[in-house]
Design a protein around this motif. Structure first.
Motif, PDB file in Angstrom:
ATOM      1  N   UNK A  87      33.755  17.795  35.327  1.00 28.22           N
ATOM      2  CA  UNK A  87      33.111  16.690  34.614  1.00 28.22           C
ATOM      3  C   UNK A  87      34.130  15.641  34.187  1.00 28.22           C
ATOM      4  N   UNK A  88      35.269  16.087  33.678  1.00 32.84           N
ATOM      5  CA  UNK A  88      36.310  15.152  33.259  1.00 32.84           C
ATOM      6  C   UNK A  88      36.858  14.380  34.454  1.00 32.84           C
ATOM      7  N   UNK A  89      37.036  15.070  35.576  1.00 30.61           N
ATOM      8  CA  UNK A  89      37.547  14.415  36.773  1.00 30.61           C
ATOM      9  C   UNK A  89      36.579  13.342  37.263  1.00 30.61           C
ATOM     10  N   UNK A  90      35.311  13.708  37.373  1.00 35.16           N
ATOM     11  CA  UNK A  90      34.317  12.753  37.854  1.00 35.16           C
ATOM     12  C   UNK A  90      34.204  11.559  36.913  1.00 35.16           C
ATOM     13  N   UNK A  91      34.265  11.819  35.611  1.00 32.33           N
ATOM     14  CA  UNK A  91      34.182  10.719  34.644  1.00 32.33           C
ATOM     15  C   UNK A  91      35.365   9.766  34.806  1.00 32.33           C
ATOM     16  N   UNK A  92      36.548  10.319  35.049  1.00 29.91           N
ATOM     17  CA  UNK A  92      37.735   9.471  35.229  1.00 29.91           C
ATOM     18  C   UNK A  92      37.624   8.636  36.496  1.00 29.91           C
ATOM     19  N   UNK A 117      37.202   4.457  36.803  1.00 28.38           N
ATOM     20  CA  UNK A 117      38.045   3.618  37.665  1.00 28.38           C
ATOM     21  C   UNK A 117      37.179   2.778  38.599  1.00 28.38           C
ATOM     22  N   UNK A 118      36.136   3.382  39.161  1.00 27.67           N
ATOM     23  CA  UNK A 118      35.230   2.639  40.041  1.00 27.67           C
ATOM     24  C   UNK A 118      34.508   1.540  39.269  1.00 27.67           C
ATOM     25  N   UNK A 119      34.053   1.855  38.046  1.00 27.96           N
ATOM     26  CA  UNK A 119      33.354   0.860  37.232  1.00 27.96           C
ATOM     27  C   UNK A 119      34.282  -0.287  36.854  1.00 27.96           C
ATOM     28  N   UNK A 120      35.529   0.047  36.548  1.00 26.75           N
ATOM     29  CA  UNK A 120      36.524  -0.983  36.232  1.00 26.75           C
ATOM     30  C   UNK A 120      36.721  -1.926  37.415  1.00 26.75           C
ATOM     31  N   UNK A 121      36.813  -1.351  38.615  1.00 25.40           N
ATOM     32  CA  UNK A 121      37.011  -2.157  39.817  1.00 25.40           C
ATOM     33  C   UNK A 121      35.788  -3.024  40.099  1.00 25.40           C
ATOM     34  N   UNK A 122      34.597  -2.445  39.962  1.00 24.79           N
ATOM     35  CA  UNK A 122      33.370  -3.220  40.160  1.00 24.79           C
ATOM     36  C   UNK A 122      33.248  -4.340  39.134  1.00 24.79           C
ATOM     37  N   UNK A 123      33.618  -4.034  37.897  1.00 24.10           N
ATOM     38  CA  UNK A 123      33.537  -5.040  36.841  1.00 24.10           C
ATOM     39  C   UNK A 123      34.430  -6.238  37.119  1.00 24.10           C
ATOM     40  N   UNK A 124      35.598  -5.980  37.692  1.00 22.31           N
ATOM     41  CA  UNK A 124      36.497  -7.077  38.030  1.00 22.31           C
ATOM     42  C   UNK A 124      35.892  -7.969  39.104  1.00 22.31           C
ATOM     43  N   UNK A 125      34.977  -7.418  39.901  1.00 23.98           N
ATOM     44  CA  UNK A 125      34.301  -8.205  40.920  1.00 23.98           C
ATOM     45  C   UNK A 125      32.944  -8.718  40.471  1.00 23.98           C
ATOM     46  N   UNK A 166      27.773  -2.170  37.367  1.00 23.86           N
ATOM     47  CA  UNK A 166      26.626  -1.277  37.577  1.00 23.86           C
ATOM     48  C   UNK A 166      27.099   0.170  37.517  1.00 23.86           C
ATOM     49  N   UNK A 167      26.876   0.876  36.389  1.00 24.38           N
ATOM     50  CA  UNK A 167      27.334   2.268  36.259  1.00 24.38           C
ATOM     51  C   UNK A 167      26.811   3.177  37.365  1.00 24.38           C
ATOM     52  N   UNK A 168      25.551   2.993  37.758  1.00 23.50           N
ATOM     53  CA  UNK A 168      25.002   3.856  38.803  1.00 23.50           C
ATOM     54  C   UNK A 168      25.721   3.630  40.124  1.00 23.50           C
ATOM     55  N   UNK A 169      26.138   2.382  40.390  1.00 24.87           N
ATOM     56  CA  UNK A 169      26.883   2.087  41.610  1.00 24.87           C
ATOM     57  C   UNK A 169      28.250   2.764  41.581  1.00 24.87           C
ATOM     58  N   UNK A 170      28.881   2.820  40.410  1.00 23.70           N
ATOM     59  CA  UNK A 170      30.177   3.484  40.293  1.00 23.70           C
ATOM     60  C   UNK A 170      30.052   4.964  40.631  1.00 23.70           C
ATOM     61  N   UNK A 171      29.010   5.600  40.112  1.00 24.62           N
ATOM     62  CA  UNK A 171      28.793   7.022  40.422  1.00 24.62           C
ATOM     63  C   UNK A 171      28.536   7.219  41.911  1.00 24.62           C
ATOM     64  N   UNK A 172      27.755   6.320  42.482  1.00 26.31           N
ATOM     65  CA  UNK A 172      27.451   6.435  43.911  1.00 26.31           C
ATOM     66  C   UNK A 172      28.708   6.273  44.756  1.00 26.31           C
ATOM     67  N   UNK A 173      29.551   5.325  44.407  1.00 30.54           N
ATOM     68  CA  UNK A 173      30.776   5.090  45.167  1.00 30.54           C
ATOM     69  C   UNK A 173      31.702   6.300  45.123  1.00 30.54           C
ATOM     70  N   UNK A 174      31.823   6.930  43.953  1.00 26.19           N
ATOM     71  CA  UNK A 174      32.660   8.126  43.848  1.00 26.19           C
ATOM     72  C   UNK A 174      32.108   9.231  44.734  1.00 26.19           C
ATOM     73  N   UNK A 175      30.796   9.423  44.725  1.00 25.95           N
ATOM     74  CA  UNK A 175      30.174  10.450  45.565  1.00 25.95           C
ATOM     75  C   UNK A 175      30.365  10.140  47.045  1.00 25.95           C
ATOM     76  N   UNK A 176      30.260   8.864  47.407  1.00 27.92           N
ATOM     77  CA  UNK A 176      30.452   8.464  48.804  1.00 27.92           C
ATOM     78  C   UNK A 176      31.871   8.760  49.259  1.00 27.92           C
ATOM     79  N   UNK A 177      32.851   8.373  48.461  1.00 28.39           N
ATOM     80  CA  UNK A 177      34.248   8.618  48.835  1.00 28.39           C
ATOM     81  C   UNK A 177      34.503  10.109  48.978  1.00 28.39           C
TER      82      UNK A 177
END
Length: 231
Positions: free
Chosen positions: A131-136, A140-148, A152-163
Motif C-alpha cells: 500500500x505504501x509503495x503504490x501510494x508513493x 509521483x504520477x499525480x505530481x507529473x500529471x499536475x505539472x501538465x 486526475x487522481x484516478x488517472x494517476x492510479x491507472x497509469x501506475x497499474x499500466x506501467x
C-alpha cells in the motif's frame, strides 16, 4: 571514546547496507523464499550470524530491503521523468521517450517491486508495504500529471497499474536484447497513450499542446544495465 565509536558505527552501517543489497539481489533472483539468513549473509560476504545481529527477524530484513528498493525505484522513476518527459514539450514524444528510457533502465528494481505484489497475496504482513509503495508511485504520477495540467487522481492510479502490468508482461515474455527492449517500449508507450491521449484531448485545443504522430524517439542513454541484465 568518540574516535573509537565512529569507525564502529560506520562499519555497522556499511554491513547493514551490504545485507540489504544482498537481500534485494536474492529477491530479484528467487523471490521472498530465496531470502534466508544464511543466503543473505553468504551473498553479502559476511559471517552467517550477521543477519541476526543486525535484524531481529527475516521479516524485518525483507521489509527494510523492500523499503530500500522503493526508495531506489522512486529515485529512478524521477530521473526517467526528468530526462525523458520534462525536456520534451510534445506529449506523444514525451510518452515515447519515457517508455524507451524506462525499459532501458535497471530491471532488478522493477522485478523486486513486482515480486512484492505477488508475495503480498500470500503474506498479509507485506500488504502495508505494498500500500505504501503504490501510494508513493501514485503520488509521483499525480505530481507529473499536475505539472501538465491533468490533475486526475484516478488517472494517476491507472497509469501506475499500466506501467506495472506492461513491464511485468514484457519482462516475462520479451528477449533481453535491443529488439526485445524496443518492442517492449513501444507496447508500453501505446498503453500509456491510451490513458493520456483522451485526457489531453478533453482539455480542448486552446489548452492542449499540439500532438504529433507516434515517432520512435532518439536513442537515450540507459540509466543502468539493459533489460534482463545482471541486477
Amino acid at each position: 571514546m568518540t574516535r573509537v565509536a565512529e569507525p564502529r558505527q560506520r562499519r555497522s552501517r556499511q554491513r547493514r547496507a551490504q545485507l540489504l543489497e544482498a537481500a534485494l539481489a536474492l529477491l530479484a533472483e528467487g523471490g521472498v523464499r530465496a531470502v534466508t539468513h544464511r543466503a543473505v549473509a553468504r551473498r553479502a560476504g559476511l559471517p552467517a550470524a550477521a543477519t541476526t545481529y543486525y535484524f531481529s527477524s527475516i521479516h524485518e530484513l525483507v521489509r527494510e530491503a523492500l523499503e530500500l528498493n522503493l526508495e531506489q525505484r522512486l529515485t529512478e522513476l524521477r530521473a526517467v521523468l526528468e530526462t525523458a518527459v520534462a525536456q520534451e514539450p510534445d506529449p506523444r514524444r514525451a510518452v515515447d521517450r519515457f517508455a524507451h528510457t524506462l525499459l532501458a533502465s535497471q530491471p532488478r528494481r522493477a522485478v523486486t517491486q513486482l515480486e512484492l505484489y505477488l508475495q503480498a497475496t500470500r503474506d498479509p504482513e507485506l500488504r502495508s508495504s505494498v500500500r505504501e509503495s503504490l501510494a508513493a508511485f501514485e503520488d509521483l504520477a499525480a505530481e507529473t500529471l499536475g505539472r501538465g495540467g491533468l490533475g486526475a487522481p484516478s488517472a494517476a492510479r491507472t497509469l501506475v497499474a499500466v506501467v506495472d502490468g506492461v513491464v511485468l508482461h514484457e519482462l516475462a515474455t520479451r528477449e533481453p536484447d535491443e529488439e526485445g527492449r524496443a518492442a517492449a517500449a513501444e507496447r508500453l508507450a501505446e498503453a500509456l497513450w491510451a490513458v493520456l491521449g483522451p485526457l489531453l484531448a478533453a482539455r480542448g485545443p486552446t489548452e492542449a499542446p499540439p500532438v504529433s504522430p507516434p515517432a520512435r524517439p532518439a536513442r537515450v542513454l540507459p540509466l543502468g544495465p539493459p533489460l534482463g541484465g545482471p541486477g
